[in-house]
Design a protein around this motif. Structure first.
Motif, PDB file in Angstrom:
ATOM      1  N   ARG B  74     -10.351  -5.380   1.352  1.00 30.31           N
ATOM      2  CA  ARG B  74      -9.147  -6.610   0.248  1.00 30.31           C
ATOM      3  C   ARG B  74     -10.509  -5.999  -1.061  1.00 30.31           C
ATOM      4  O   ARG B  74      -9.957  -6.153  -1.766  1.00 30.31           O
ATOM      5  CB  ARG B  74      -9.350  -7.535   0.824  1.00 30.31           C
ATOM      6  CG  ARG B  74      -7.615  -7.791   1.647  1.00 30.31           C
ATOM      7  CD  ARG B  74      -8.029  -9.032   2.793  1.00 30.31           C
ATOM      8  NE  ARG B  74      -6.533  -8.846   2.607  1.00 30.31           N
ATOM      9  CZ  ARG B  74      -6.056  -8.957   4.129  1.00 30.31           C
ATOM     10  NH1 ARG B  74      -7.184  -9.557   5.400  1.00 30.31           N
ATOM     11  NH2 ARG B  74      -4.501  -9.176   4.964  1.00 30.31           N
ATOM     12  N   TYR B  89      -3.313  -2.519  -3.970  1.00 25.18           N
ATOM     13  CA  TYR B  89      -3.362  -3.725  -3.146  1.00 25.18           C
ATOM     14  C   TYR B  89      -2.013  -4.749  -3.888  1.00 25.18           C
ATOM     15  O   TYR B  89      -2.572  -6.187  -4.539  1.00 25.18           O
ATOM     16  CB  TYR B  89      -4.407  -4.857  -3.539  1.00 25.18           C
ATOM     17  CG  TYR B  89      -4.825  -5.253  -2.159  1.00 25.18           C
ATOM     18  CD1 TYR B  89      -5.853  -6.149  -2.541  1.00 25.18           C
ATOM     19  CD2 TYR B  89      -3.678  -6.083  -1.241  1.00 25.18           C
ATOM     20  CE1 TYR B  89      -6.242  -7.703  -1.621  1.00 25.18           C
ATOM     21  CE2 TYR B  89      -3.674  -7.241  -0.459  1.00 25.18           C
ATOM     22  CZ  TYR B  89      -5.230  -7.951  -0.666  1.00 25.18           C
ATOM     23  OH  TYR B  89      -5.256  -9.095   0.071  1.00 25.18           O
ATOM     24  N   LEU B  94       3.118 -11.793  -6.449  1.00 27.94           N
ATOM     25  CA  LEU B  94       4.334 -11.404  -5.247  1.00 27.94           C
ATOM     26  C   LEU B  94       4.136  -9.601  -4.192  1.00 27.94           C
ATOM     27  O   LEU B  94       4.140  -9.951  -3.394  1.00 27.94           O
ATOM     28  CB  LEU B  94       5.692 -11.815  -6.097  1.00 27.94           C
ATOM     29  CG  LEU B  94       6.026 -13.106  -6.724  1.00 27.94           C
ATOM     30  CD1 LEU B  94       7.213 -12.456  -6.971  1.00 27.94           C
ATOM     31  CD2 LEU B  94       5.815 -14.246  -4.771  1.00 27.94           C
ATOM     32  N   LYS B  96       1.055  -8.469  -4.160  1.00 24.41           N
ATOM     33  CA  LYS B  96      -0.221  -8.958  -2.921  1.00 24.41           C
ATOM     34  C   LYS B  96       0.348  -9.833  -1.876  1.00 24.41           C
ATOM     35  O   LYS B  96      -0.487  -9.046  -0.919  1.00 24.41           O
ATOM     36  CB  LYS B  96      -1.111  -9.323  -3.970  1.00 24.41           C
ATOM     37  CG  LYS B  96      -2.388  -9.273  -3.201  1.00 24.41           C
ATOM     38  CD  LYS B  96      -3.371 -10.261  -4.319  1.00 24.41           C
ATOM     39  CE  LYS B  96      -4.779  -9.727  -3.442  1.00 24.41           C
ATOM     40  NZ  LYS B  96      -5.988  -9.719  -4.727  1.00 24.41           N
ATOM     41  N   ALA B  97       1.212 -10.363  -1.967  1.00 20.10           N
ATOM     42  CA  ALA B  97       1.697 -11.167  -0.881  1.00 20.10           C
ATOM     43  C   ALA B  97       2.476 -10.797   0.482  1.00 20.10           C
ATOM     44  O   ALA B  97       2.468 -10.277   1.535  1.00 20.10           O
ATOM     45  CB  ALA B  97       2.044 -12.722  -1.134  1.00 20.10           C
ATOM     46  N   SER B  98       3.644  -9.962  -0.430  1.00 21.70           N
ATOM     47  CA  SER B  98       3.873  -8.585   0.295  1.00 21.70           C
ATOM     48  C   SER B  98       3.517  -8.007   1.738  1.00 21.70           C
ATOM     49  O   SER B  98       3.493  -7.769   2.846  1.00 21.70           O
ATOM     50  CB  SER B  98       4.946  -7.881  -0.236  1.00 21.70           C
ATOM     51  OG  SER B  98       5.975  -7.463   0.818  1.00 21.70           O
ATOM     52  N   ASP B 100      -0.034  -8.456   2.029  1.00 19.78           N
ATOM     53  CA  ASP B 100      -0.889  -9.124   2.414  1.00 19.78           C
ATOM     54  C   ASP B 100      -0.054  -9.382   3.904  1.00 19.78           C
ATOM     55  O   ASP B 100      -0.671  -9.602   5.458  1.00 19.78           O
ATOM     56  CB  ASP B 100      -1.457 -10.641   2.503  1.00 19.78           C
ATOM     57  CG  ASP B 100      -3.087 -10.459   1.565  1.00 19.78           C
ATOM     58  OD1 ASP B 100      -3.143 -10.936   0.200  1.00 19.78           O
ATOM     59  OD2 ASP B 100      -3.708  -9.470   1.932  1.00 19.78           O
ATOM     60  N   GLN B 101       0.857  -9.607   4.075  1.00 18.17           N
ATOM     61  CA  GLN B 101       1.980  -9.868   5.083  1.00 18.17           C
ATOM     62  C   GLN B 101       1.801  -8.919   5.991  1.00 18.17           C
ATOM     63  O   GLN B 101       1.497  -8.997   7.449  1.00 18.17           O
ATOM     64  CB  GLN B 101       3.574 -10.850   4.486  1.00 18.17           C
ATOM     65  CG  GLN B 101       4.458 -10.713   5.591  1.00 18.17           C
ATOM     66  CD  GLN B 101       5.833 -10.950   4.783  1.00 18.17           C
ATOM     67  OE1 GLN B 101       6.191 -11.524   4.771  1.00 18.17           O
ATOM     68  NE2 GLN B 101       6.888  -9.471   4.743  1.00 18.17           N
ATOM     69  N   TRP B 102       2.270  -7.756   5.678  1.00 21.29           N
ATOM     70  CA  TRP B 102       2.225  -6.463   6.503  1.00 21.29           C
ATOM     71  C   TRP B 102       0.825  -6.250   7.255  1.00 21.29           C
ATOM     72  O   TRP B 102       0.523  -5.740   8.408  1.00 21.29           O
ATOM     73  CB  TRP B 102       3.233  -5.396   6.266  1.00 21.29           C
ATOM     74  CG  TRP B 102       4.441  -5.698   6.230  1.00 21.29           C
ATOM     75  CD1 TRP B 102       5.307  -6.335   4.717  1.00 21.29           C
ATOM     76  CD2 TRP B 102       5.461  -5.436   6.965  1.00 21.29           C
ATOM     77  NE1 TRP B 102       6.129  -6.932   5.349  1.00 21.29           N
ATOM     78  CE2 TRP B 102       6.338  -6.196   6.391  1.00 21.29           C
ATOM     79  CE3 TRP B 102       4.757  -5.050   8.047  1.00 21.29           C
ATOM     80  CZ2 TRP B 102       7.878  -6.103   7.608  1.00 21.29           C
ATOM     81  CZ3 TRP B 102       5.983  -5.368   9.456  1.00 21.29           C
ATOM     82  CH2 TRP B 102       7.148  -6.234   8.755  1.00 21.29           C
ATOM     83  N   GLU B 104      -1.606  -8.573   7.606  1.00 21.82           N
ATOM     84  CA  GLU B 104      -1.338  -9.784   9.304  1.00 21.82           C
ATOM     85  C   GLU B 104      -0.700  -9.058  10.455  1.00 21.82           C
ATOM     86  O   GLU B 104      -1.031  -9.037  11.317  1.00 21.82           O
ATOM     87  CB  GLU B 104      -0.931 -10.721   8.881  1.00 21.82           C
ATOM     88  CG  GLU B 104      -2.285 -11.055   7.637  1.00 21.82           C
ATOM     89  CD  GLU B 104      -3.329 -11.954   8.151  1.00 21.82           C
ATOM     90  OE1 GLU B 104      -3.032 -12.579   9.307  1.00 21.82           O
ATOM     91  OE2 GLU B 104      -4.606 -11.228   7.459  1.00 21.82           O
ATOM     92  N   ALA B 105       1.064  -8.092   9.925  1.00 20.59           N
ATOM     93  CA  ALA B 105       1.121  -8.501  10.510  1.00 20.59           C
ATOM     94  C   ALA B 105       0.443  -7.232  11.780  1.00 20.59           C
ATOM     95  O   ALA B 105       0.958  -6.802  12.828  1.00 20.59           O
ATOM     96  CB  ALA B 105       3.225  -7.312   9.979  1.00 20.59           C
TER      97      ALA B 105
END
Lengths: 215, 218
Positions: B74, B89, B94, B96-98, B100-102, B104-105
């Motif tokens: 990051r 990244y 929006l 970036k948030a998507s 980050d979500q994956w 984290e997954a």
């Protein structure tokens, strides 16, 4: 302006991670309770918000997000100018915060969550604590906290001088462990102990705890 | 002319290779510094100053010293936003948030079972450590459930976070490479149509091929 909706369960540490962030940022939001005892989190309606069937999930207008640590980051950046500053705009300072956010996610949480489940949540829902799991994981948490003790001896908060997401992400699991036999692991490390006392006393966290008393 | 960043650790480490893939993708020059893990170099005081948990990788750039592969990635993407793959990244909050979500997954749901399988099946034999068949079976089951969710997601989108290859897909490369090329569990990926298609695409990135070459060279 569409309302922020936070979907989850008040006993879930990940849900609480999102709620405390929303309070720190002084944002209006609607909490939508997901009844995990009836398997609501595994039904199609909820799976459209979180395909892993886990809490929490966030809705804001057309945006849908899951994974608590992605949600908190999004909120912290999107509302950088509101409430508590939880991130840094400077890339060097933010790099350090990112490191300790990953430490929480990769080193601390896997171990702490097992203890939270055995000592914090199982008693709440009438299940029996597995002592072997507690005995296995307390020494592991102790090793992680030794690193934290060194870090906090040189730095007021994990990410540096200021309270950030790196500290905040720990609060829900810490709260569960306080008042259990694992509290001794914090008490015996003075810098960790002071840090825990500080971050669990923040007004935003007290508001999340008040939600549990109401629901 | 900027000083190359420094990466500490062996390229065969999944976490080290995650960082290397990101550096290649962003065209950021790096110096790879060897850490002899079989001699316990990663547990010595010198290295613990760089990484207090005694794990690889560690990373240095212009007076900062950081660790944790996903934090390093990051940081690299934020600091060198204008270099190499600019969209890696996301180019807006929006996106970036998507991503980050994956990421984290990957870190929370994909990594635990897949890294356990990588250790049991690819590393334990080389280290003369006995494999644990129960652990292998349990983690294969966990990984299968995760890949069922990925199969559905990758039927909706070309890559995890959307239409473009991102840091979220990149994060999955190291563990999957070992499982597909170095163990008999590759069918977990190749037997799922969308996951198989996704693996072919992401493993064909030039940046990943360079990492695999580095791994073979050592």
């Amino acid at each position: 302006m569409a309302a922020i909706k936070a979907h989850g369960s008040l006993i879930s540490t990940a849900t609480n991670r999102v709620l405390v962030t929303l309070y720190e940022k002084e944002l209006e939001f609607e909490f939508v309770s997901v009844d995990m005892s009836t398997g609501e989190h595994k039904k199609d309606h909820f799976l459209s918000l979180n395909p892993f069937g886990q809490v929490p999930a966030l809705e804001h207008g057309d945006l849908k997000l899951f994974e608590s640590r992605a949600i908190t980051k999004y909120v912290a950046y999107e509302y950088a100018n509101k409430g508590t500053q939880l991130i840094h705009q400077d890339s060097k300072k933010m790099a350090i915060t990112l490191v300790w956010m990953e430490v929480e996610a990769q080193q601390y949480d896997p171990v702490a969550s097992k203890l939270v489940w055995e000592l914090g949540i199982k008693p709440l829902v009438g299940m029996v604590t597995d002592k072997a799991i507690v005995e296995e994981n307390e020494p592991k948490l102790a090793k992680v906290l030794d690193v934290y003790e060194n870090r906090l001896a040189h730095s007021k908060y994990l990410g540096g001088d200021c309270f950030t997401l790196a500290d905040l992400h720990h609060v829900p699991t810490l709260q569960y462990l306080l008042g259990t036999q694992s509290q001794k692991l914090f008490d015996s490390r003075p810098h960790v102990s002071a840090w825990v006392a500080d971050i669990t006393a923040r007004p935003a966290w007290l508001k999340v705890q008040a939600m549990r008393n109401k629901h | 002319m900027a000083t190359p960043v420094k990466v500490y650790g062996p390229p065969m480490s999944t976490a080290v290779s995650r960082v290397l893939a990101c550096l290649y993708e962003k065209n950021v020059e790096f110096e790879l510094i060897s850490i002899n893990m079989s001699k316990g170099e990663h547990k010595k005081p010198e290295f613990l100053k760089l990484q207090p948990f005694g794990q690889v990788p560690a990373f240095e750039d212009e007076g900062i010293s950081i660790f944790e592969s996903r934090a390093i990635c990051r940081y690299v993407c934020d600091k060198y936003a204008d270099k190499g793959n600019k969209g890696l990244y996301g180019t807006n909050p929006l996106a970036k948030a998507s991503i980050d979500q994956w990421i984290e997954a990957e870190g929370q749901s994909f990594n635990p079972p897949s890294s356990t399988l990588v250790f049991q099946l690819a590393f334990a034999p080389r280290m003369n450590i006995k494999q644990d068949k129960v652990v292998i079976r349990q983690n294969e089951e966990k990984l299968s459930k995760v890949l069922d969710i990925y199969e559905k997601r990758l039927g909706e989108a070309r890559f995890l976070a959307g239409d473009e290859f991102s840091l979220a897909d990149l994060s999955h490369l190291p563990n999957t490479q070992y499982l597909v090329s170095g163990t008999d569990k590759g069918n977990l990926f190749t037997s799922r149509e969308n996951v198989g298609r996704w693996w072919d695409e992401i493993s064909s990135q030039d940046s990943w091929k360079k990492v695999v070459d580095l791994q073979k060279g050592t």
